[in-house]
Design a protein around this motif. Structure first.
Motif, PDB file in Angstrom:
ATOM      1  N   UNK A 145     -25.443 -22.969  -7.059  1.00 43.34           N
ATOM      2  CA  UNK A 145     -25.985 -23.150  -8.409  1.00 43.34           C
ATOM      3  C   UNK A 145     -26.527 -21.837  -8.958  1.00 43.34           C
ATOM      4  N   UNK A 146     -27.199 -21.078  -8.121  1.00 45.70           N
ATOM      5  CA  UNK A 146     -27.799 -19.820  -8.590  1.00 45.70           C
ATOM      6  C   UNK A 146     -26.740 -18.856  -9.100  1.00 45.70           C
ATOM      7  N   UNK A 147     -25.602 -18.786  -8.417  1.00 40.67           N
ATOM      8  CA  UNK A 147     -24.514 -17.910  -8.867  1.00 40.67           C
ATOM      9  C   UNK A 147     -23.978 -18.373 -10.214  1.00 40.67           C
ATOM     10  N   UNK A 148     -23.813 -19.674 -10.356  1.00 36.65           N
ATOM     11  CA  UNK A 148     -23.286 -20.203 -11.623  1.00 36.65           C
ATOM     12  C   UNK A 148     -24.230 -19.870 -12.778  1.00 36.65           C
ATOM     13  N   UNK A 149     -25.504 -20.086 -12.567  1.00 37.57           N
ATOM     14  CA  UNK A 149     -26.487 -19.807 -13.617  1.00 37.57           C
ATOM     15  C   UNK A 149     -26.482 -18.323 -13.961  1.00 37.57           C
ATOM     16  N   UNK A 150     -26.429 -17.481 -12.955  1.00 38.17           N
ATOM     17  CA  UNK A 150     -26.416 -16.030 -13.172  1.00 38.17           C
ATOM     18  C   UNK A 150     -25.208 -15.612 -14.005  1.00 38.17           C
ATOM     19  N   UNK A 183     -20.250 -26.055 -19.912  1.00 39.25           N
ATOM     20  CA  UNK A 183     -20.666 -27.146 -19.028  1.00 39.25           C
ATOM     21  C   UNK A 183     -19.803 -27.289 -17.778  1.00 39.25           C
ATOM     22  N   UNK A 184     -18.502 -27.044 -17.892  1.00 39.94           N
ATOM     23  CA  UNK A 184     -17.634 -27.169 -16.718  1.00 39.94           C
ATOM     24  C   UNK A 184     -18.028 -26.151 -15.654  1.00 39.94           C
ATOM     25  N   UNK A 185     -18.218 -24.892 -16.056  1.00 37.21           N
ATOM     26  CA  UNK A 185     -18.634 -23.872 -15.099  1.00 37.21           C
ATOM     27  C   UNK A 185     -20.037 -24.163 -14.572  1.00 37.21           C
ATOM     28  N   UNK A 186     -20.934 -24.587 -15.447  1.00 40.22           N
ATOM     29  CA  UNK A 186     -22.299 -24.889 -15.019  1.00 40.22           C
ATOM     30  C   UNK A 186     -22.321 -25.994 -13.970  1.00 40.22           C
TER      31      UNK A 186
END
Length: 485
Positions: free
Chosen positions: A66-71, A171-174
């Motif tokens: 999740x952290x990578x996606x948010x970054x 949203x898909x990537x998140x």
């Protein structure tokens, strides 16, 4: 303002031309002139993009980190803000969108939506503890997990490309999905530019986001049938949505559809009818009426009908059709010759059905693809002009005989995407709004369009919701786990 570098595909983390070098022209709808060449992705390119997205989902940590996606989403948000001026110039040149619209649906709101969905992904409760129970006498602790769907094919239209591209990709990537983005052939460059910024300004792992721009529907159709694709997210016409749903059925893909609309703006008999007529005519002119949620039926009290027609016509005449580079432009060109011909066919149909033009009624003879803002009077809700989506600056004015009749007219449609209700009594307006079967409604001038508000339709306007928590959750699966307690 200068345009960005020539468009390229994004496949497996690399910006590349079409594998056979083929391109097609990108036209400026305001002039009809060529502004660039887009890569005409081949079947092999689409296959490679799907394979890359599948590998990235199955073999990398993207779906669990999740952290990578948010970054990465925050990096993409920053890159878009840093390149806003170039993006705006490209939007005006490729889409013909007036600059004022880019401060809302054209750019600012969807880009802010990336920030919003990154924050949501960071705080979202991916696991819910259902506690201990004893189903069938066995004490068990139950947990509900939300996990990404997988590989998403995002297929987007030409009318508001950046908004719809980001409403799917973000949203898909998140959620942890990987994406193959396929834009409409009329507006490929904006999607390719999004891919370029992602490749050059973010840490997205290879294959997480891919962008392909085939001109051929046949080449693109594999996105709806390939078993490596887990979900199709499509925005476009209802007819194409039906075809995509049918194509996806053999592999039972999840399908999200945001389709057409024929939304009604209702003025009740205690409303300021002139104000509603003027506002609705203005809305119908925005971006030459090329918006699925635009209110294109003005439903007014029969005794105020002539006044509403007159005010709507005066409003449209004051707006006119203007060069989208003009800071004051509201109504620019339609996207293409094909679309101009389609709108013109509806103008001729209006006459055949017995309607009259209070203003407009013709295409404009100038370079590019232009239609006069048009008010059609004299038709009832059974006419094709009142029932079919035109996607041009055409407003049909319809008389109603009270609240119940207004609700009937609004609901007497294959669509159910948006609409509005105005009354001098807010509670009365709310009561009417609750009876209208649409996914979004403006009551007494309220604005629903925002990253945190779900958007989608009833009936043939689609399946599912985009934006908001509901839009994020479209890209999540639900898994229930139980263990001995």
């Amino acid at each position: 303002m200068s345009l960005p570098p020539p468009p390229l595909l994004l496949i497996d983390g690399t910006l590349v031309p079409a594998s056979d070098g083929a391109t097609y022209a990108v036209l400026n709808p305001a002039t009809g002139a060529e502004i660039g060449q887009a890569p005409d992705a081949t079947a092999a390119d689409v296959d490679a993009a799907i394979a890359a997205a599948r590998r990235a989902f199955d073999e990398s940590d993207w779906s669990t980190d999740v952290a990578l996606r948010v970054h990465c989403l925050r990096q993409l948000h920053r890159a878009l803000l840093d390149h806003a001026e170039t993006f705006g110039a490209l939007t005006t040149a490729e889409v013909g969108m007036p600059a004022f619209m880019q401060t809302a649906a054209g750019f600012d709101v969807p880009v802010d939506g990336l920030r919003w969905v990154a924050d949501l992904a960071e705080s979202y409760a991916y696991e819910t503890d259902l506690g201990v129970a004893a189903p069938m006498g066995i004490r068990s602790r139950r947990t509900v997990r939300r996990e990404p769907v997988g590989v998403v094919a995002a297929i987007t239209p030409w009318n508001v490309p950046t908004q719809i591209n980001l409403a799917k990709v973000g949203p898909a990537l998140a959620a942890g999905c990987t994406v193959v983005l396929k834009p409409a052939p009329d507006t490929p460059w904006l999607a390719c530019e999004l891919g370029r910024l992602a490749a050059e300004h973010t840490g997205l792992p290879p294959g997480v986001l891919n962008v392909v721009s085939p001109r051929s529907d046949e080449v693109a159709s594999v996105l709806t049938t390939d078993p490596r694709v887990d979900m199709v997210s499509f925005t476009g016409s209802t007819a194409t949505g039906r075809a995509i749903m049918a194509a996806a059925a053999p592999t039972l893909k999840r399908v999200f559809l945001e389709l057409g609309g024929k939304s009604a703006a209702i003025a009740l008999d205690d409303a300021d009818v002139a104000a509603v007529a003027g506002a609705t005519a203005f809305t119908a002119c925005i971006h030459a009426g090329q918006g699925c949620a635009i209110t294109t039926r003005l439903v007014v009290p029969r005794e105020r009908y002539d006044e509403a027609v007159r005010v709507a016509a005066q409003t449209m005449e004051s707006i006119g059709a203007q060069d989208p580079t003009d800071p004051g432009a509201i109504c620019g060109p339609v996207i293409s010759q094909v679309q101009r011909d389609r709108v013109e066919s509806y103008l001729r149909l209006a006459e055949e059905e017995g309607g009259t033009f209070a203003t407009g009624g013709h295409v404009i003879d100038r370079d590019g693809f232009w239609v006069e803002p048009t008010v059609v009077a004299g038709l009832d809700n059974s006419s094709r002009l009142a029932q079919e989506e035109i996607f041009g600056p055409v407003l049909v004015v319809i008389a109603h005989d009270g609240d119940d009749d207004a609700v009937r007219i609004a609901n007497e449609s294959a669509y159910g995407l948006s609409g509005s209700v105005d009354s001098g009594d807010l509670e009365r307006a709310r009561a009417v709004a609750r009876r209208i079967r649409t996914g979004t409604l403006a009551v007494n001038g309220g604005v629903w369009f925002s990253p945190d508000a779900p958007f989608g339709g009833y009936k043939q306007s689609g399946v599912g919701r985009e934006m908001g928590v509901a839009g994020f959750e479209e890209y999540l699966e639900t898994k229930t786990m139980a263990e001995p307690a």
